[in-house]
Write a protein that holds these residues in place. Structure first.
Motif, PDB file in Angstrom:
ATOM      1  N   ALA A 228       0.839  -1.205   0.000  1.00 41.80           N
ATOM      2  CA  ALA A 228       0.000   0.000   0.000  1.00 41.80           C
ATOM      3  C   ALA A 228       0.873   1.255   0.000  1.00 41.80           C
ATOM      4  O   ALA A 228       0.576   2.235  -0.689  1.00 41.80           O
ATOM      5  N   ALA A 229       1.971   1.198   0.759  1.00 44.75           N
ATOM      6  CA  ALA A 229       2.869   2.353   0.785  1.00 44.75           C
ATOM      7  C   ALA A 229       3.504   2.582  -0.578  1.00 44.75           C
ATOM      8  O   ALA A 229       3.669   3.721  -1.027  1.00 44.75           O
ATOM      9  N   ILE A 230       3.855   1.485  -1.255  1.00 39.60           N
ATOM     10  CA  ILE A 230       4.439   1.616  -2.592  1.00 39.60           C
ATOM     11  C   ILE A 230       3.426   2.188  -3.556  1.00 39.60           C
ATOM     12  O   ILE A 230       3.740   3.069  -4.370  1.00 39.60           O
ATOM     13  N   ARG A 231       2.186   1.722  -3.469  1.00 38.74           N
ATOM     14  CA  ARG A 231       1.147   2.275  -4.349  1.00 38.74           C
ATOM     15  C   ARG A 231       0.956   3.758  -4.102  1.00 38.74           C
ATOM     16  O   ARG A 231       0.723   4.531  -5.032  1.00 38.74           O
ATOM     17  N   GLY A 232       1.058   4.153  -2.831  1.00 41.59           N
ATOM     18  CA  GLY A 232       0.938   5.575  -2.530  1.00 41.59           C
ATOM     19  C   GLY A 232       2.028   6.388  -3.195  1.00 41.59           C
ATOM     20  O   GLY A 232       1.781   7.479  -3.725  1.00 41.59           O
ATOM     21  N   ARG A 233       3.244   5.862  -3.212  1.00 42.57           N
ATOM     22  CA  ARG A 233       4.343   6.564  -3.875  1.00 42.57           C
ATOM     23  C   ARG A 233       4.119   6.631  -5.388  1.00 42.57           C
ATOM     24  O   ARG A 233       4.360   7.664  -6.018  1.00 42.57           O
ATOM     25  N   LEU A 234       3.674   5.537  -5.965  1.00 44.17           N
ATOM     26  CA  LEU A 234       3.453   5.533  -7.409  1.00 44.17           C
ATOM     27  C   LEU A 234       2.286   6.422  -7.793  1.00 44.17           C
ATOM     28  O   LEU A 234       2.291   7.034  -8.857  1.00 44.17           O
ATOM     29  N   HIS A 235       1.254   6.469  -6.941  1.00 43.19           N
ATOM     30  CA  HIS A 235       0.112   7.340  -7.214  1.00 43.19           C
ATOM     31  C   HIS A 235       0.528   8.802  -7.320  1.00 43.19           C
ATOM     32  O   HIS A 235      -0.150   9.596  -7.976  1.00 43.19           O
ATOM     33  N   ALA A 236       1.622   9.154  -6.659  1.00 45.96           N
ATOM     34  CA  ALA A 236       1.998  10.561  -6.570  1.00 45.96           C
ATOM     35  C   ALA A 236       2.710  11.079  -7.816  1.00 45.96           C
ATOM     36  O   ALA A 236       3.041  12.258  -7.888  1.00 45.96           O
ATOM     37  N   THR A 237       2.960  10.201  -8.786  1.00 50.47           N
ATOM     38  CA  THR A 237       3.666  10.663  -9.987  1.00 50.47           C
ATOM     39  C   THR A 237       3.130   9.939 -11.206  1.00 50.47           C
ATOM     40  O   THR A 237       2.343   8.997 -11.098  1.00 50.47           O
ATOM     41  N   VAL A 238       3.543  10.387 -12.379  1.00 50.04           N
ATOM     42  CA  VAL A 238       3.081   9.767 -13.618  1.00 50.04           C
ATOM     43  C   VAL A 238       3.803   8.448 -13.829  1.00 50.04           C
ATOM     44  O   VAL A 238       4.940   8.267 -13.394  1.00 50.04           O
ATOM     45  N   PRO A 239       3.169   7.476 -14.506  1.00 50.64           N
ATOM     46  CA  PRO A 239       3.804   6.174 -14.713  1.00 50.64           C
ATOM     47  C   PRO A 239       5.168   6.244 -15.378  1.00 50.64           C
ATOM     48  O   PRO A 239       6.057   5.460 -15.047  1.00 50.64           O
ATOM     49  N   ALA A 240       5.337   7.180 -16.308  1.00 49.87           N
ATOM     50  CA  ALA A 240       6.623   7.276 -17.002  1.00 49.87           C
ATOM     51  C   ALA A 240       7.765   7.637 -16.061  1.00 49.87           C
ATOM     52  O   ALA A 240       8.929   7.394 -16.372  1.00 49.87           O
ATOM     53  N   ALA A 241       7.424   8.218 -14.910  1.00 42.89           N
ATOM     54  CA  ALA A 241       8.448   8.634 -13.953  1.00 42.89           C
ATOM     55  C   ALA A 241       8.556   7.688 -12.763  1.00 42.89           C
ATOM     56  O   ALA A 241       9.244   8.004 -11.787  1.00 42.89           O
ATOM     57  N   TRP A 242       7.889   6.545 -12.806  1.00 42.31           N
ATOM     58  CA  TRP A 242       8.007   5.594 -11.700  1.00 42.31           C
ATOM     59  C   TRP A 242       9.459   5.149 -11.543  1.00 42.31           C
ATOM     60  O   TRP A 242      10.147   4.876 -12.543  1.00 42.31           O
ATOM     61  N   PRO A 243       9.949   5.059 -10.299  1.00 40.43           N
ATOM     62  CA  PRO A 243      11.372   4.752 -10.091  1.00 40.43           C
ATOM     63  C   PRO A 243      11.691   3.283 -10.338  1.00 40.43           C
ATOM     64  O   PRO A 243      10.806   2.421 -10.325  1.00 40.43           O
ATOM     65  N   SER A 244      12.965   3.008 -10.556  1.00 36.50           N
ATOM     66  CA  SER A 244      13.414   1.628 -10.618  1.00 36.50           C
ATOM     67  C   SER A 244      13.284   1.006  -9.237  1.00 36.50           C
ATOM     68  O   SER A 244      13.112   1.704  -8.222  1.00 36.50           O
ATOM     69  N   PHE A 245      13.399  -0.321  -9.163  1.00 31.23           N
ATOM     70  CA  PHE A 245      13.266  -0.993  -7.872  1.00 31.23           C
ATOM     71  C   PHE A 245      14.371  -0.549  -6.920  1.00 31.23           C
ATOM     72  O   PHE A 245      14.141  -0.364  -5.717  1.00 31.23           O
ATOM     73  N   GLU A 246      15.566  -0.338  -7.439  1.00 35.70           N
ATOM     74  CA  GLU A 246      16.680   0.093  -6.604  1.00 35.70           C
ATOM     75  C   GLU A 246      16.433   1.492  -6.038  1.00 35.70           C
ATOM     76  O   GLU A 246      16.671   1.755  -4.854  1.00 35.70           O
ATOM     77  N   ARG A 247      15.936   2.405  -6.885  1.00 40.29           N
ATOM     78  CA  ARG A 247      15.629   3.761  -6.416  1.00 40.29           C
ATOM     79  C   ARG A 247      14.484   3.749  -5.433  1.00 40.29           C
ATOM     80  O   ARG A 247      14.450   4.529  -4.473  1.00 40.29           O
ATOM     81  N   LEU A 248      13.502   2.889  -5.687  1.00 44.10           N
ATOM     82  CA  LEU A 248      12.376   2.778  -4.756  1.00 44.10           C
ATOM     83  C   LEU A 248      12.868   2.327  -3.392  1.00 44.10           C
ATOM     84  O   LEU A 248      12.479   2.902  -2.356  1.00 44.10           O
ATOM     85  N   ALA A 249      13.726   1.304  -3.364  1.00 41.72           N
ATOM     86  CA  ALA A 249      14.248   0.814  -2.096  1.00 41.72           C
ATOM     87  C   ALA A 249      15.026   1.907  -1.373  1.00 41.72           C
ATOM     88  O   ALA A 249      14.880   2.090  -0.154  1.00 41.72           O
TER      89      ALA A 249
END
Length: 808
Positions: A228-249
């Protein structure tokens, strides 16, 4: 926490069910705080409370729709029985057995085949209502999603019963294609999900039951946990700008292995989360917008439309265009019959709902509201990559979400991209953007109302013309475009087809297969049902599969590779011949006239070029001639010095070339410069006077196969004069494109409708021969013309002293 809404039509189903069982409706509605008449969407919480009230009143959690009552408390026992299972498949099979015991009828069976899991419903008694089947799916699918801790994307849902009033809203409810009047009622999803582990325990069950039945309506919402926390982060930006898994971590201050392990404990992965969000965004945009598939692909983070097409087909089993078309056509006949009498009232209700609360109620409830405004992910972010804007309520910016139907969310950033063509939506603060949205939706409602009353007006018959409008083969694209446009103009001037005008829409594939698929997707998304094109066989073949899947007829003026029509597709036609015809003509000519030649066979590695030379080679070899070289070049190559040096060393006197005029012209010029005296022989890819501008005088003596010059056909005399009067010489494929439009128009006229391209395709094959600018053309069942169509041409100097080609 975001609200989900239940459309009024589903409430109507529920209340009608209660009335059938002699249950007084008004007291139940009053008990849960609902008015006697439900005219606007209600929350899932309210619907869950109503469900609970009905179960208490009737002592039946299945609304009296089963062969026996599902006594109050059965749902809790079902969930408890499933906690001890290990995988989703284990849980699903046990759950279906449990429901068979408590309901008797209808009962479900899990069938796994072809990579799909199908929960098929059977009933020994009379056919049940869509409401009964839908309630069964809500229970089964809602519990399944909760057990594994994630949403399970549905491929499609079939109902054995007829479509109910407002049946098209079922698609929004399930977030997947829905079909009625099917042999069986079934819910289908990917079988790979059956392996997911059951991750719930008794403690989680207590919380789940406390919020039942509202929580199963949204098929587990991911409101808690790491995912849910990850979805919240992704919701906050456009899909084209979603971070890589390493950047997300790194952003979540976790080690990559730790984040991966914790997601696995929730039955999730970063990729599955992104795929699910992209799927929801894509389906919602296709259901409720008119953006092209190419634009949508970019909006949701795909680098190219073909990748989006493949992903969407994997998610839903359908192409994006077919999904959109079925959504627009899935309207109940009763809705249509009453459309004129109810449209004004419906529009007023929608406008009232929007004005009152920012919702687009009834058909598709939309509500603008904050996405967790107090969450860390939301602070200081507006979306779309724009800078944070301070507001008066504590200094935090307020991102918004557009909630549509059940379980589908679109962010302001995505919507801004979706309506990027409307300048007023771009770079707006959220509140100002919301006012724009209300204004936009009100305009859309007014437009829809006008469209409903204009339903009898004639629409254009749109024919797409696809080819290399730009790039090295643009000369052929110009021939396609000029021929089709002139044909449309002439047909329209004569009264059109069935009282409708033909409109030409151009698609530039640049002779590139990937771009060809993009053009095909755009045509499909735009509702084009007939395409004249493409030029290259290597583009036509993959594009034709997109067209076939989406009900589009393709007729190519120039694609000669046999595989274009040999695959058994219903939709492939051509006005030209095939490589196995012209290759044999070339092979026979060489065998008769170049018996002592040293032959080099060269091709450009495309389906057209290599296919052509392979046919000629087979024929030559059968006649006792053997080539001294067999080489491939790359499309776009400019320097052929190494190839020419190799041919000089082999003493080559005849080059049989499979490819187009651009590379052929360079080979001729460089051969002359390096002293290689060899005749070049090729196919119909040479028929452009641009060849002479590339090769210069070295083109003299070149041979190629092509159809008899259509400009000499008596039926084309007036047409050719029109072209020449406008300053355009209708060489090569110009009249073949003209003929393609003629055939489509004549077949539509004979069929009596342009609505079904498959029927028109059947007419083309069954009728004819068709009178065209290039002569009478008949078709076999493959879509090939029935006449042999190749002769030999030679390049000579014309009366004006310039090189040109003419029949030998």
């Amino acid at each position: 926490m975001q609200r989900r809404m239940i459309a009024p039509c589903f409430m109507d189903d529920t209340l009608e069910c209660l009335r059938r069982h002699n249950v007084e409706v008004e007291p139940l509605l009053a008990r849960v705080g609902l008015p006697p008449v439900i005219s606007e969407p209600i929350s899932t919480q309210q619907y869950g409370e109503l469900w609970h009230a009905v179960a208490q009143t009737m002592d039946d959690e299945f609304f009296g729709e089963g062969a026996r009552p599902m006594r109050a408390g059965s749902f809790a026992l079902l969930c408890q029985a499933l906690l001890s299972t290990e995988t989703l498949e284990h849980a699903l099979r046990r759950g279906l057995r449990f429901l068979r015991v408590v309901l008797d009828d209808p009962h479900g069976e899990l069938i796994v085949r072809n990579g799909l899991a199908e929960v098929t419903l059977s009933n020994s008694g009379p056919l049940r209502s869509a409401f009964a089947y839908r309630t069964f799916w809500i229970i089964v699918h809602g519990v399944n999603c909760w057990l594994v801790g994630r949403r399970l994307p549905i491929r499609w849902v079939d109902f054995k019963c007829s479509i109910p009033p407002m049946g098209s809203d079922h698609r929004l409810f399930f977030g997947a294609p829905v079909r009625f009047d099917q042999p069986d009622s079934r819910l289908v999803f990917d079988a790979e999900f059956l392996k997911l582990p059951v991750i719930r325990d008794a403690c989680a069950l207590r919380e789940f039951l406390r919020r039942a039945s509202a929580n199963i309506l949204v098929r587990y919402r991911h409101d808690e946990g790491l995912s849910a926390a990850i979805r919240g982060r992704l919701h906050a930006t456009v899909p084209a700008a979603w971070p890589s898994f390493e950047r997300l971590a790194a952003g979540m201050r976790m080690q990559v292995p730790t984040l991966r392990r914790r997601l696995q404990l929730e039955g999730q992965s970063y990729r599955s989360i992104k795929d699910e969000m992209r799927r929801a965004l894509a389906m919602e945009a296709l259901l409720n917008g008119s953006r092209s598939v190419a634009d949508l692909a970019a909006d949701i983070g795909f680098s190219e439309p073909s990748a989006f097409h493949r992903a969407f087909h994997k998610w839903t089993g359908k192409s994006p265009a077919l999904f959109r078309r079925e959504a627009s056509s899935d309207v109940d006949a009763r809705d249509k019959a009453s459309a004129h009498s109810t449209q004004a009232t419906h529009s007023r209700n929608i406008a009232k709902s929007i004005t009152k609360s920012g919702s687009y109620g009834h058909r598709m409830p939309l509500r603008l509201q904050p996405i967790c405004p107090d969450s860390a992910a939301a602070r200081g972010q507006v979306g779309c990559g724009s800078k944070a804007r301070r507001s008066r309520d504590g200094g935090r910016s307020r991102p918004h979400a557009l909630t549509a139907g059940i379980g589908h969310d679109l962010q302001v950033c995505s919507m801004r991209r979706t309506w990027a063509s409307h300048r007023s939506f771009n770079q707006c603060p959220p509140r100002k953007w919301e006012l724009h949205m209300k204004k936009y939706l009100l305009s859309a409602v007014a437009g829809a109302a006008l469209a409903a009353f204009a339903g009898n007006a004639w629409a254009d018959i749109v024919i797409g013309v696809a080819g290399p409008i730009t790039g090295p083969n643009a000369a052929f694209g110009a021939q396609f475009q000029k021929g089709a446009e002139q044909a449309a103009a002439d047909i329209n001037a004569a009264g059109g087809v069935l009282g409708q005008k033909i409109k030409i829409e151009i698609g530039d594939d640049v002779s590139d297969p990937k771009q060809g698929i993009s053009v095909a997707n755009k045509f499909v998304a735009d509702g084009v049902k007939y395409v004249v094109g493409h030029f290259n066989s290597g583009v036509s073949i993959p594009a034709s599969e997109v067209y076939a899947e989406n009900g589009v007829l393709e007729i190519s003026p120039a694609s000669t590779n046999p595989q274009y029509t040999e695959r058994g597709l219903w939709n492939t036609f051509r006005t030209c011949g095939r490589d196995d015809q012209q290759g044999k003509v070339a092979g026979d000519y060489i065998a008769a006239n170049f018996k002592d030649a040293k032959i080099a066979i060269v091709h450009d590695k495309t389906p057209y070029g290599q296919g052509l030379v392979d046919v000629a080679k087979k024929d030559l070899n059968a006649d006792g001639l053997t080539e001294v070289m067999y080489e491939g070049i790359n499309v776009g190559d400019k320097d052929f010095s190494a190839l020419i040096a190799k041919m000089k060393a082999a003493g080559v006197t005849l080059i049989y070339f499979g490819g187009l005029h651009t590379e052929a012209g360079l080979i001729m010029r460089q051969s002359a410069d390096q002293g290689l005296k060899a005749t070049l022989f090729s196919g119909d890819g040479m028929v452009s006077n641009e060849l002479a501008s590339i090769a210069g005088d070295s083109v003299i003596g070149t041979l190629n196969t092509f159809s008899p010059d259509p400009r000499k056909n008596s039926a084309a005399k007036t047409i050719v004069e029109k072209f020449r009067a406008s300053g355009f010489e209708p060489e090569a494929y110009t009249l073949y494109s003209y003929a393609a439009v003629q055939i489509v128009a004549a077949a539509i006229d004979k069929t009596g409708s342009a609505d079904d391209a498959q029927k028109v395709a059947a007419t083309i094959k069954a009728s004819g021969p068709w009178k065209t600018a290039i002569g009478d053309i008949g078709y076999n069942q493959k879509g090939d013309i029935t006449r042999p169509d190749y002769v030999i041409y030679e390049w000579k100097k014309g009366a004006d002293g310039k090189p040109t080609y003419a029949e030998k």
